[in-house]
Structures are given as C-alpha cells and as structure tokens.
Design a protein around this motif. Sequence first.
Motif, PDB file in Angstrom:
ATOM      1  N   VAL A 133      10.776   0.129  -2.857  1.00 17.89           N
ATOM      2  CA  VAL A 133       9.843  -1.211  -2.576  1.00 17.89           C
ATOM      3  C   VAL A 133      10.847  -2.012  -1.868  1.00 17.89           C
ATOM      4  O   VAL A 133      10.475  -2.886  -1.280  1.00 17.89           O
ATOM      5  N   GLU A 134      12.093  -2.272  -2.319  1.00 18.22           N
ATOM      6  CA  GLU A 134      13.176  -3.216  -1.791  1.00 18.22           C
ATOM      7  C   GLU A 134      13.387  -3.087  -0.358  1.00 18.22           C
ATOM      8  O   GLU A 134      13.547  -3.978   0.267  1.00 18.22           O
ATOM      9  N   VAL A 150      -1.879  -1.481   7.198  1.00 18.82           N
ATOM     10  CA  VAL A 150      -1.872   0.096   7.461  1.00 18.82           C
ATOM     11  C   VAL A 150      -0.636   0.740   6.530  1.00 18.82           C
ATOM     12  O   VAL A 150      -0.753   1.607   6.025  1.00 18.82           O
ATOM     13  N   LEU A 151       0.442   0.013   6.623  1.00 15.57           N
ATOM     14  CA  LEU A 151       1.749   0.245   5.913  1.00 15.57           C
ATOM     15  C   LEU A 151       1.359   0.402   4.187  1.00 15.57           C
ATOM     16  O   LEU A 151       1.509   1.517   3.696  1.00 15.57           O
ATOM     17  N   LYS A 159       3.110   2.535  -5.718  1.00 15.22           N
ATOM     18  CA  LYS A 159       4.283   1.846  -4.911  1.00 15.22           C
ATOM     19  C   LYS A 159       3.665   0.778  -4.055  1.00 15.22           C
ATOM     20  O   LYS A 159       4.197  -0.511  -4.049  1.00 15.22           O
ATOM     21  N   ALA A 160       2.409   0.766  -3.592  1.00  9.55           N
ATOM     22  CA  ALA A 160       1.501  -0.106  -2.915  1.00  9.55           C
ATOM     23  C   ALA A 160       1.488  -1.481  -3.975  1.00  9.55           C
ATOM     24  O   ALA A 160       1.856  -2.659  -3.537  1.00  9.55           O
ATOM     25  N   ALA A 161       1.018  -1.317  -5.083  1.00  9.01           N
ATOM     26  CA  ALA A 161       0.757  -2.251  -6.226  1.00  9.01           C
ATOM     27  C   ALA A 161       1.943  -3.080  -6.348  1.00  9.01           C
ATOM     28  O   ALA A 161       2.114  -4.200  -6.744  1.00  9.01           O
ATOM     29  N   ARG A 174      -4.262 -11.991   2.280  1.00 10.48           N
ATOM     30  CA  ARG A 174      -4.507 -11.700   3.533  1.00 10.48           C
ATOM     31  C   ARG A 174      -4.189 -10.105   3.769  1.00 10.48           C
ATOM     32  O   ARG A 174      -5.250  -9.562   4.413  1.00 10.48           O
ATOM     33  N   ILE A 175      -3.235  -9.334   3.297  1.00  7.24           N
ATOM     34  CA  ILE A 175      -2.914  -8.183   3.588  1.00  7.24           C
ATOM     35  C   ILE A 175      -3.908  -7.112   2.680  1.00  7.24           C
ATOM     36  O   ILE A 175      -4.558  -6.032   3.630  1.00  7.24           O
ATOM     37  N   THR A 176      -4.215  -7.684   1.649  1.00  5.75           N
ATOM     38  CA  THR A 176      -5.310  -6.747   0.822  1.00  5.75           C
ATOM     39  C   THR A 176      -6.475  -7.006   1.660  1.00  5.75           C
ATOM     40  O   THR A 176      -7.448  -5.892   1.601  1.00  5.75           O
ATOM     41  N   TYR A 177      -7.015  -7.858   2.178  1.00  8.64           N
ATOM     42  CA  TYR A 177      -8.442  -8.089   3.054  1.00  8.64           C
ATOM     43  C   TYR A 177      -8.293  -7.061   3.911  1.00  8.64           C
ATOM     44  O   TYR A 177      -9.224  -6.475   4.552  1.00  8.64           O
ATOM     45  N   ALA A 178      -6.911  -7.222   4.944  1.00  5.42           N
ATOM     46  CA  ALA A 178      -7.012  -6.490   5.960  1.00  5.42           C
ATOM     47  C   ALA A 178      -7.075  -5.009   5.646  1.00  5.42           C
ATOM     48  O   ALA A 178      -7.512  -4.327   6.627  1.00  5.42           O
TER      49      ALA A 178
END
Length: 354
Positions: A133-134, A150-151, A159-161, A174-178
């Motif tokens: 994650v780092e 996308v990533l 790991k995404a959480a 913003r990323i969550t909406y995307a």
Amino acid sequence: MKPLAQLSPPAPRAVAGVPSGALSRKQKAAIIVRFLLNEGADVPISELPDEMQADLAQQMGHMRYVNRDTLSDVVMEFAQELEGIGLAFPNGMAGALSAMEGRISPITAARLRKEAGVRQVGDPWQRIKALSVEQLLPMVENECTEVAAVLLAKLDVAKAAELLGKLPGDRARRITYAVSLTDAVTPEAVDRIGLSLATQLDDQPIRAFDEAPVDRVGAILNFSPASTRDDVLIGLEEEDQEFANRVRKAIFTFANIPERIDPRDVPKIVRDVEQTMMVQALAVATEGDIADAAEFILSNMSGRLADQLREAVEDAGKVSRKDGEASMTEVVATIRRLQADGDIQFVEPEEEED
C-alpha cells in the motif's frame, strides 16, 4: 475492380488427407494448439507477440478438421522437434533479463533494460498488485482521478480499502465515484494504463538498501540497550521531528508488547521463548512500561503457567540489568520471528489525534 469473390475472406479449408509435409508451419501450429487445448493444456498464447496471436487465430479460423493420420503425423513431427531441442533461450533482451533476475546486479539489469529500451515481461498488473500500500500510495496521489480509479478497481478488495483509507477524504470520494464509471473502460485502455504504471516502476532508481531508512534505524534500535535507544531518539527529535516520530512507530521493544500483541498470541510467544530468558526478562521488568508488559504477559496465559513463572522469578533472585535487557531483547527477537513467519500479527498502533 476486383470481383466480389476476390474480396471475400478465404473459405474454411479441410486438410483431412493432406500429408504433414504439405502443410505450412502456420497450419501445423494451429493443429498443435488446437490439440493441446482439447486436451486441457494451459497454453500461454497471451505471451506471444500480438501479430503471432492474430496469425494463429486467423489460421485456426480458416481450418475445419484434420483426420487422425494427419493429426498423428503433425504431433509426431512436433514431438521430434521438441526432443531435438537441447537448450532454449529466452526471446530477446526482455526475456533474458527476466530469466537472469536476481542473478545479476540490479544496477546492471536496469542499465541494460534502459539501453535496450525494454520493460519487464509479463502482465504489468501482476507486478502492480504485488506492491505494498505504501508503494501504491504515490501512484494514486500523482495520477489523474480516472487512472487512479482503474488502479483501485484492479486491486484486491482488502488492499483497495486500505489504500482508500490513506487518502484525503475529498480525493478518496472523487476516485470512488470514478470507479463507478469504469464499466465503459475497454480492456485495451486498462492494458495501456497498466503498462504506463509499470514503466514508472522501471524508471525508478535502484536503491542500495531493500528497507527504507526508517525501518533500518528502527531495526537497529530494537536491539540496542534502552539507554542508547532513548539517547538516539532524543537526538533524532532535535534534528528531524517527523523522522523521529516515524522511527518510534517502527520500533518494537519489550515495552510495546501490550499495545502491539494480541492477547491470544501470548501463549504461543511464551512457548517459543526459552524459559530462562523469559524468567530473567520478567524479573527485571518491575517498573514503568516494561512492568506493564510483564503483567500483560502473565495475565494472558493459563493461571497455572503464570504461577510457575512467578515462582521461577522469585527463585531467580536478583537479576542484573544487563542480563535482563538481553533476555528482553531475546523475547522481542522471538516475537519478530513469529511475526515474519506469519504465526502472529502485530496490532496496528492507533493514530494519535492532533
């Protein structure tokens, strides 16, 4: 103008009774691949160059069937060619560098890769998903929202959480909406994004040390006497307060046991530590944070074993500070070994509120 028949794709052909010697290499390749797939073999066709994959697909689309004699001839010829191969080398500089990874110096590998203009072979997303994650955090922070989405979508859910939790609230939203808009992203675009991100990894300078400075300093101080550790931390705070705080979080000492160890793991730790070492460590841990750690250990094991250790501490009498600290270091070393082997997990320390 050409007749319509000449503009149409070639009709599928049967090669039922054609001798294997009359077949082209592309036809033979199509027969072998089809045969292997029918037998349930995992054929890594995706590792072939794009043009070769297209040629293979087109050739298979033009053929209909072969009889048993033709199939047998082609398979026998293929087997004979395999038996005649004494040694196979990787394809190109990229394959050669991947085959020699870990056996030549990283500096040499990076120089050759840069000079040849090649990247590491394989699925770029496999490399990216293997990062911590780092390591992923700077990518998400520096890339545009769409690429970051996308990533995030390509990572494992856990790991995404965790990665999302380390981002500022507005950026995370913003990323969550995307991510909800990624249904329209094509596989080709996802592949290009993966290649672009993997290229960033290849362009990073080679580090002389595997661990970050904070982790190296923390590991050194873990095995230093308490007085030395305290003096060094005071000096670090005077020079760089932020670095000193990060080092404190990286340090794991006997005093940190109550806050970093799950009570259920205490019996496992006690079993792995030599009893003499545990007794000496408990005998010296009589005040302050280390006394709390000693009580934590004794309180999270069976009453019978705790009583035995208390009696052993009384029988040991006065233990020198030097021997006690050496024993505490041994306890810490055992805990770190168990953690590295995956037998126990550290409890993450709570972030201090400003």
